[in-house]
Design a protein around this motif. Sequence first.
Motif, PDB file in Angstrom:
ATOM      1  N   PRO A  46      45.662  24.188  16.747  1.00 25.94           N
ATOM      2  CA  PRO A  46      44.950  22.995  17.204  1.00 25.94           C
ATOM      3  C   PRO A  46      45.871  21.779  17.308  1.00 25.94           C
ATOM      4  N   TRP A  81      40.745  11.524  23.408  1.00 27.86           N
ATOM      5  CA  TRP A  81      40.478  12.846  22.831  1.00 27.86           C
ATOM      6  C   TRP A  81      39.268  13.555  23.451  1.00 27.86           C
ATOM      7  N   LEU A 105      35.863  20.671  19.781  1.00 32.36           N
ATOM      8  CA  LEU A 105      35.699  20.877  18.337  1.00 32.36           C
ATOM      9  C   LEU A 105      35.461  22.357  18.056  1.00 32.36           C
ATOM     10  N   ALA A 136      39.530  17.246  24.315  1.00 29.21           N
ATOM     11  CA  ALA A 136      39.659  18.224  23.223  1.00 29.21           C
ATOM     12  C   ALA A 136      38.292  18.845  22.899  1.00 29.21           C
ATOM     13  N   ALA A 147      35.409  14.041  12.590  1.00 30.52           N
ATOM     14  CA  ALA A 147      35.925  14.880  13.672  1.00 30.52           C
ATOM     15  C   ALA A 147      35.219  14.552  14.991  1.00 30.52           C
ATOM     16  N   ILE A 155      40.291  20.750  18.094  1.00 29.68           N
ATOM     17  CA  ILE A 155      40.289  20.077  16.796  1.00 29.68           C
ATOM     18  C   ILE A 155      39.608  21.034  15.825  1.00 29.68           C
ATOM     19  N   ASN A 168      36.680  12.937  18.555  1.00 30.10           N
ATOM     20  CA  ASN A 168      36.417  13.594  19.837  1.00 30.10           C
ATOM     21  C   ASN A 168      35.771  12.635  20.847  1.00 30.10           C
ATOM     22  N   VAL A 225      44.927  18.943  15.871  1.00 26.50           N
ATOM     23  CA  VAL A 225      44.804  18.375  14.529  1.00 26.50           C
ATOM     24  C   VAL A 225      43.735  19.152  13.766  1.00 26.50           C
ATOM     25  N   ARG A 226      43.880  19.212  12.424  1.00 29.20           N
ATOM     26  CA  ARG A 226      42.905  19.901  11.576  1.00 29.20           C
ATOM     27  C   ARG A 226      42.242  18.900  10.629  1.00 29.20           C
TER      28      ARG A 226
END
Length: 840
Positions: free
Chosen positions: A792, A689, A694, A692, A680, A653, A684, A794-795
């Motif tokens: 990624p 998620w 960061l 994922a 964010a 992310i 996470n 998602v941004r």
Amino acid sequence: GFVVGHAGLYQALAMFAVAYFIIGMTVLSVCAIATNGALDAGGAYYMISRALGPEFGGSIGIMFFLANVCGSALYVLGLVEAVVDSFGIPPGQKAGTGVHVLPQSYWYELLYGTVLLALCLVVCLVGASIYAKATFLIFVIVAGVLGTILVSFFATRPIGVPIRLPHFNGSEIENGSFTGFSLATLRDNLGGGYAVDYTTGQMMSFSSVFAVMFNGCTGIMAGSNMSGDLKRPSYSIPRGTISAVLFTYLVYNLLAFLMCATCNRTLLQKDYGFLRDISIFPPLVTVGIYAATLSAAMSNLIGASRILYALARDDLFGRALALAKKTSASGNPVMAVILSWLVVQLVLFSGKLNTIAGVVTTFFLLVYATVNLACLALEWASAPNFRPTFRYFTWHTCLLGIAGCCVMMFLISPVSASASLGFLLLLLLALHYLSPSSTWGYISQALIFHQVRKYLLMLDVRKDHVKFWRPQMLLMVQNPRSSARLIDFVNDLKKSGLYVLGHVELQDLDTLPSDPLQPQQDSWLSLVDKLNVKAFVSLTLAPSVRHGVRQLLFTSGLGGMRPNTLVLGFYDDAAPQDGLARHPAFSSAREEVPLGFPALRAPAAPKLLSAREYVGIVADALKMLRNVLLARQLESLDKAWELRRAASPPPTIHVWPVNLLRPDSARYADTCSLFLLQMACVLNMARAWRRARLRLFLCVEAGTMPHAQEEKLRQLLKDLRIQAQIQLVPWDAVTRLHWQTHQGPPGGPAPAGEAAAEEEEEAVNFPANATQVSDEYVCAANKLVLEQSPAPAVRFLYLPRPPADTSLYPLYLHQLELLTRGLGPTVLVHGVSAVTSTQL
């Protein structure tokens, strides 16, 4: 006699008091429910299912059916014992003499039970009318017998009674005695004297004697079980049940006292038929015993059949009980009667009355506890439509009834009680997942409403603290067909907070015959169920989308649960795609998607709102101190593939907590940057998620101290307990384009003090920041973001405030489009409230 002989007068009276206390509390609950509307067939099952819903009703219905079945078998076995006692060939003799002509053995007694049960079956098959006449005749007989017994205690002279008991080598004779009224006899019988039961060979105790005695009190549901056959059940059930309870309680206590004062303990313990021996007319006692037990057996058999018929008619168990629905021309459920008779016949194989007494008592106590629970739930829910004409009950009586039932259940037989509760739980779970939904109304909904209202009033917004902040999202959806993955994504972002799906219908209520939103409500709720998101739905009518969003921001939520964050899809020229049909929730189902939503807008068709109106919505939300999220290309996010693929490294992310459209005021610790970090981090933390990682991007320029900035940012992340990888990104080439266009400080960005002052000014004046950067610079910033690899999932990007000059709204939106072009799933974030805390 059995109870008094083993327990003594004091404990017998205590048993009656406890039993009738439990029964009395239950009767009050039965009367309350019975007088709160029309009753149908099924008695207690009907009351419980209509009050507590199909899961509780169906499971308790099966338990009550089994209780009545076992009860019927119990009374048949009791009748067999009485018949064999009167007419059986004594143990040790090969041939009978006089009236003692019936052979005694397990199989013979089973045969006698089968014949007696067949007699009950015939009466029940003919119908409720003949049963009612038969039971009234039996009532008259039993009342007459009771009268002669009461007279016999006074009229019979003291006599000795020889008692023949079975023995391993034949039989033995003990002598009991009827002393007439004697103070010495009464004194001897006051205390307990538990001994071995001569029919089972087991040592008796308070709990085992209570279990047998309680079966003489379980007839309180006989009237309510016949609710479908009564002319006025709401009138008859309370009066009949209460009078029956009071009458039997007085009779039992009177008999207990008379027996204790006139019969010695040997007679009471060893001869269950002693009333014949002391009666002025012995044959009448035999007829009374037969009539009472036959009546009880028939009552339980017909009660079981009515419960089974009600269960079958409600279709809770599908085809399993389909056969029990069949009725005769007069409406008598003959197949339910036959099925009940078959199950009773199976129970008869247990052989001895006292063996199944504990199981029957446990089942009845469980049913009574649930009847009290149903009444308690109705009372606590405070629903306006719960207004029974019978008012002699409170929630205290219901609670006492539940407690009494549960305590006695475990005192009688902990094993039976635990097994019954386990069986009940299995039935509850099976019905919860397998039974069709009903239209009876669910008490759980009324109770939840009652509790939620109470706790919402306790949720005081004045006590809010940043430590316990959570995102409460309002996601605006124009058409769910093009927003399925966005709805799913925001569900991951809410972190146990409020989540509202908002929709604006552009119509004028003045020109419409009725509210057009009501028919749509079911479609939206079905969508929420299908997508498995924990969201509310809020629909509104408005002349424009902007007005509608304002309405929803002002009115959505209740009390301390109001949206603090507005989520919008991105405004661009991309043609809408139907993502609902491809969503896993629908692609796996063998049904069409049409939930009542219109088809998507054609690419050439005009949009429902303009670019200026869209930016105006963002500006409105910020004025109302709501955080704003703009989501672009979220429909291209395949969460299942991104997060479950076995590729290494895990998906990332990307987080850009700097205002890329204001390079001269780049700061990482302002309110908006911290809010962006928080969102964010919240994503996470969602279960889907967690795999994922960061990645936080720190933009640095030549001439600054990047490592000092990195260390400062690392310390900030440590203080905020956010785990993220920091990546330094040189962006001199990008910022140079900005300074070439605008004369700025040649040494780099503004000092921290000036930047802070500028932020304060921004918060009030909405400076026209869109005029301060060129398209060339924005494209360079977009390229910088795009170049960071690997790509990624998602941004998260910083969303600058809209300009104060509304004429610049289209330019502002144009530059946001340039900044996020080709980035894939991207969320632009602007936060206005402090959401992070370093305190405990």
